[in-house]
Design an enzyme around this catalytic site. Structure first.
Site, PDB file in Angstrom:
ATOM      1  N   LYS A  33       0.947  -1.287  -0.047  1.00 31.05           N
ATOM      2  CA  LYS A  33      -0.031   0.171   0.075  1.00 31.05           C
ATOM      3  C   LYS A  33       0.810   1.136  -0.266  1.00 31.05           C
ATOM      4  CE  LYS A  33      -2.316   1.679   3.679  1.00 31.05           C
ATOM      5  NZ  LYS A  33      -2.306   3.151   3.606  1.00 31.05           N
ATOM      6  N   ASP A  60      -3.514   4.472  -1.868  1.00 28.68           N
ATOM      7  CA  ASP A  60      -4.496   4.740  -0.836  1.00 28.68           C
ATOM      8  C   ASP A  60      -4.254   6.399  -0.550  1.00 28.68           C
ATOM      9  OD1 ASP A  60      -5.784   5.099   1.568  1.00 28.68           O
ATOM     10  OD2 ASP A  60      -4.359   4.330   2.935  1.00 28.68           O
ATOM     11  N   LYS A  62      -7.367   8.246  -0.812  1.00 31.31           N
ATOM     12  CA  LYS A  62      -8.465   8.559   0.049  1.00 31.31           C
ATOM     13  C   LYS A  62      -9.119  10.104  -0.714  1.00 31.31           C
ATOM     14  CE  LYS A  62      -7.186   6.770   4.598  1.00 31.31           C
ATOM     15  NZ  LYS A  62      -5.964   6.197   4.402  1.00 31.31           N
ATOM     16  N   ASP A  65     -13.583  14.988  -2.653  1.00 37.88           N
ATOM     17  CA  ASP A  65     -14.211  16.223  -3.041  1.00 37.88           C
ATOM     18  C   ASP A  65     -15.313  16.393  -3.890  1.00 37.88           C
ATOM     19  OD1 ASP A  65     -13.598  18.919  -4.480  1.00 37.88           O
ATOM     20  OD2 ASP A  65     -11.579  18.573  -4.367  1.00 37.88           O
ATOM     21  N   THR A 118     -10.103   4.050  11.491  1.00 43.45           N
ATOM     22  CA  THR A 118      -9.916   3.354  12.306  1.00 43.45           C
ATOM     23  C   THR A 118      -9.290   4.158  13.722  1.00 43.45           C
ATOM     24  OG1 THR A 118      -7.876   2.691  11.408  1.00 43.45           O
ATOM     25  CG2 THR A 118      -9.601   1.032  11.568  1.00 43.45           C
ATOM     26  N   ARG A 211       2.952  -0.207  10.417  1.00 45.97           N
ATOM     27  CA  ARG A 211       4.230   0.048  11.479  1.00 45.97           C
ATOM     28  C   ARG A 211       4.475  -1.446  12.186  1.00 45.97           C
ATOM     29  NH1 ARG A 211       1.467   5.032  13.876  1.00 45.97           N
ATOM     30  NH2 ARG A 211      -0.275   3.860  13.375  1.00 45.97           N
TER      31      ARG A 211
HETATM   32  O1  C5P Z   1       1.034   1.594  10.892  1.00 43.80           O
HETATM   33  P1  C5P Z   1      -0.310   1.257  10.723  1.00 43.80           P
HETATM   34  O2  C5P Z   1      -0.463  -0.466  10.847  1.00 43.80           O
HETATM   35  O3  C5P Z   1      -1.168   1.649  11.895  1.00 43.80           O
HETATM   36  O4  C5P Z   1      -0.848   1.824   9.253  1.00 43.80           O
HETATM   37  C1  C5P Z   1      -2.124   1.712   9.071  1.00 43.80           C
HETATM   38  C2  C5P Z   1      -2.163   2.145   7.522  1.00 43.80           C
HETATM   39  O5  C5P Z   1      -3.699   2.118   7.039  1.00 43.80           O
HETATM   40  C3  C5P Z   1      -1.867   3.604   7.370  1.00 43.80           C
HETATM   41  O6  C5P Z   1      -0.937   3.626   6.048  1.00 43.80           O
HETATM   42  C4  C5P Z   1      -3.084   4.395   7.164  1.00 43.80           C
HETATM   43  O7  C5P Z   1      -3.122   5.455   6.315  1.00 43.80           O
HETATM   44  C5  C5P Z   1      -4.143   3.513   6.594  1.00 43.80           C
HETATM   45  N1  C5P Z   1      -5.451   3.509   7.211  1.00 43.80           N
HETATM   46  C6  C5P Z   1      -5.801   3.489   8.425  1.00 43.80           C
HETATM   47  N2  C5P Z   1      -7.340   3.793   8.813  1.00 43.80           N
HETATM   48  C7  C5P Z   1      -8.056   3.626   7.853  1.00 43.80           C
HETATM   49  C8  C5P Z   1      -7.754   3.819   6.398  1.00 43.80           C
HETATM   50  C9  C5P Z   1      -6.361   3.634   6.031  1.00 43.80           C
HETATM   51  O8  C5P Z   1      -5.010   3.197   9.317  1.00 43.80           O
HETATM   52  N3  C5P Z   1      -9.470   3.873   7.850  1.00 43.80           N
END
Ligand code: C5P
Length: 233
Positions: A33, A60, A62, A65, A118, A211
């Site tokens: 991603k 991604d 997002k 607009d 989330t 992460r």
């Molecule tokens: O590091 P971590 O596992 O928290 O990363 C989550 C990834 O998912 C990030 O790239 C974040 O932008 C993306 N994301 C998210 N929640 C959403 C949509 C995308 O955490 N609802």
């Protein structure tokens, strides 16, 4: 669809690091991603370098607009090579925006909608003006339903919302689930998180993991361990 459900979130502004992560993780994950942090730093050329590693890419960005702008932006994204496997927008942009985007994408990539991030709790969405009679899960379910009616292929949703969305919309609607934390990991900025095993058991098709993999001393090993846990579960 790759059989490996792990989608690694390559969130870094460092081009070499992103390419190295994509190459090292290619055998251990199903998808990569690329989000705003990397794309705003390196654009399409950087995206192409990461995609060269051979993983299907979820771009991604997002989008959110007016319908004409989002549809035109989607047309631009469909001209990128290699074409992203998945692109997305915010469902809160509304039905007309999503429908215009779906028409622009025209099946060339999977188009999915972010329901409720989330990182947001009930209090966060209520403070932002969402109807207080409904919690995050109920709002996510309504937005998922709206997305499907607009012709989208699926949603991004919290592991907590995936059971309800599956119940409402069935097996064919794609659920892409971030907020994944192995049992021992810190929540960081995610508020509605779950373990990879729990998210998969709840019905997630794709697990977005950033992460917990990219921040590990050995990202390939971290991905392998998560996959082994999924197979064991
Ligand atoms: O590091 P971590 O596992 O928290 O990363 C989550 C990834 O998912 C990030 O790239 C974040 O932008 C993306 N994301 C998210 N929640 C959403 C949509 C995308 O955490 N609802």
């Amino acid at each position: 669809m790759p059989t490996n459900p792990i989608c690694v979130a390559i969130d870094t502004p460092d081009l070499d690091k992103a390419v190295a992560l994509a190459r090292a993780l290619k055998p251990h994950v199903g998808w990569a991603k690329i989000g705003m942090e990397f794309f705003y730093a390196h654009g399409i050329a950087g995206y192409a370098r990461v995609a060269e590693a051979g993983l299907p890419v979820f771009l991604d960005l997002k989008l959110h607009d007016i319908p004409n702008t989002v549809a035109s932006a989607m047309k631009s994204l469909m001209r990128i090579e290699p074409r992203p496997a998945i692109v997305n927008l915010h469902a809160t942009g509304g039905f007309d925006m999503m429908k215009a985007a779906a028409e622009a994408v025209a099946g060339q990539s999977k188009l999915i909608a972010v329901t409720i991030l989330t990182s947001l709790s009930d209090d966060d969405i209520w403070a932002a003006g969402f109807e207080t009679a409904k919690n995050t899960e109920a709002h996510a379910r309504s937005l998922a339903e709206l997305s499907r009616r607009a012709g989208l292929d699926g949603v991004v949703c919290s592991p907590h919302d995936v059971v309800g969305i599956r119940h409402d919309l069935g097996r064919d609607f794609l659920t892409v689930v971030p907020g994944i934390r192995p049992a021992e990991a810190a929540l960081q900025d995610q508020k509605r998180a779950a373990t990879p095993e729990a998210a998969l058991a709840a019905g997630a098709d794709i697990l977005v993991i950033g992460r917990a993999i990219t921040g590990a001393a050995d990202p390939a090993k971290a991905a392998r361990n998560i996959l082994a846990g999924l197979h064991a579960g």
